[in-house]
Scaffold this active site. Structure first.
Site, mmCIF file in Angstrom:
data_model
loop_
_atom_site.group_PDB
_atom_site.id
_atom_site.type_symbol
_atom_site.label_atom_id
_atom_site.label_comp_id
_atom_site.label_asym_id
_atom_site.label_seq_id
_atom_site.Cartn_x
_atom_site.Cartn_y
_atom_site.Cartn_z
ATOM 1 C CE LYS A 1 79.668 7.792 4.248
ATOM 2 N NZ LYS A 1 79.108 8.776 5.213
ATOM 3 C CG MET B 1 74.868 7.876 1.503
ATOM 4 S SD MET B 1 74.397 6.422 0.558
ATOM 5 C CE MET B 1 75.453 5.190 1.309
ATOM 6 C CB CYS C 1 75.106 15.311 6.949
ATOM 7 S SG CYS C 1 74.093 13.933 6.390
#
Length: 295
Positions: free
Chosen positions: A48, A74, A127
């Site tokens: 992660k 997330m 991201c």
């Protein structure tokens, strides 16, 4: 279908057991799940994403399962420096630590925490749903180059994971290469959203998220193909890979290996299943097909 000969794999400075890598963000938050993926057949695993400060992420719902993939927002939740202890149990394993920051100094700091534990680093500059991080800096070639240079000061292999949410992904790939990257990972999720017609509001708590899974596979193949023609460092294909045929297609586009994430949701043993179809004692050398679609 083409099958490959089982042989040692070196991808972007990382010695992997095969061409299949667990993608960041999926079962990568603890040593036990990373070990499980290695036992299941992954050639290497990516953790992660870990950043300079602990984060709780966005409010839920954070993940939605769609008919052709997943959509998530997330918000980069992570324990930050405390993740060091988690990696102690994985000493000697092919573990790539995904890291993020808002500037080169933060990338350098976070990389330093894991310099003696990680086989390599994967820079998350892609991201699409975390303010101040990820794609917000990964769309600027100069910043990508500087962040890569900062991480390379730790003398470890560096993979740079690119966003598809740009006009020209090759300009970002070239910047990563100029910064000393050992490999490019293409791609991260595609910026997306869905709306609940019953509740009359976005289905994700963050409104916007990133689309992954089968729906983005053609986008990922196109990005790998373009980067192969523009850059000279290895490319790791990522985005919608769910079977051995997908792996072969990615490699023909120019990838030396692939990362797999969303497909695990429907098949936790996806790595072992793909390996059974992908490798054979009489298979051809992977070198024969990497980039062969370019003629």
């Amino acid at each position: 279908m083409i099958t490959l000969s089982p042989e040692p794999v070196m991808m972007g400075g990382v010695s992997a057991r095969n061409h299949l890598v667990l993608a960041a963000g999926v079962l990568g938050t603890c040593a036990s799940s990373l070990s499980r993926m290695l036992r299941s057949g992954a050639g290497a695993v990516v953790t992660k994403s870990i950043g300079p400060e602990p984060r709780f992420g966005h409010p839920g719902p954070c993940l939605v399962v769609l008919e052709d993939g997943l959509m998530n927002a997330m918000g980069l939740p992570n324990p930050s420096k405390q993740f060091q202890d988690e990696l102690s149990a994985l000493s000697g394993e092919p573990v790539i630590v995904s890291i993020f920051g808002g500037n080169p100094e933060q990338f350098h700091e976070v990389a330093g925490w894991f310099a003696d534990k990680a086989q390599a680093f994967e820079l998350n500059v892609s991201c699409p749903h975390a303010s101040g991080f990820g794609a917000q800096i990964g769309t600027n070639p100069d910043i990508v180059k500087a962040c890569t240079e900062a991480v390379k000061e730790w003398k470890k292999p560096a993979w740079v994971k690119l966003t598809p949410n740009v006009t020209d992904i090759t300009s970002i790939g070239k910047a990563a290469e100029e910064g000393g990257a050992d490999a490019i990972v293409a791609i991260n999720t595609v910026r997306a959203m869905r709306i609940s017609t019953g509740m009359r509001r976005p289905v994700l708590g963050n409104k916007y998220g990133g689309l992954s899974g089968k729906a983005i596979f053609p986008i990922a193949v196109r990005c790998v193909y373009e980067l192969y023609e523009a850059c000279s460092i290895p490319i790791i294909g990522c985005g919608g890979v769910s079977c051995a045929e997908d792996v072969i297609e990615m490699m023909m586009a120019g990838a030396q290996g692939v990362e797999i994430g969303s497909a695990i949701v429907r098949d936790p043993d996806i790595f072992s299943h793909i390996c059974k179809d992908l490798y054979a004692p009489d298979g051809i050398s992977p070198r024969e097909i990497v980039g062969c679609a370019h003629g």
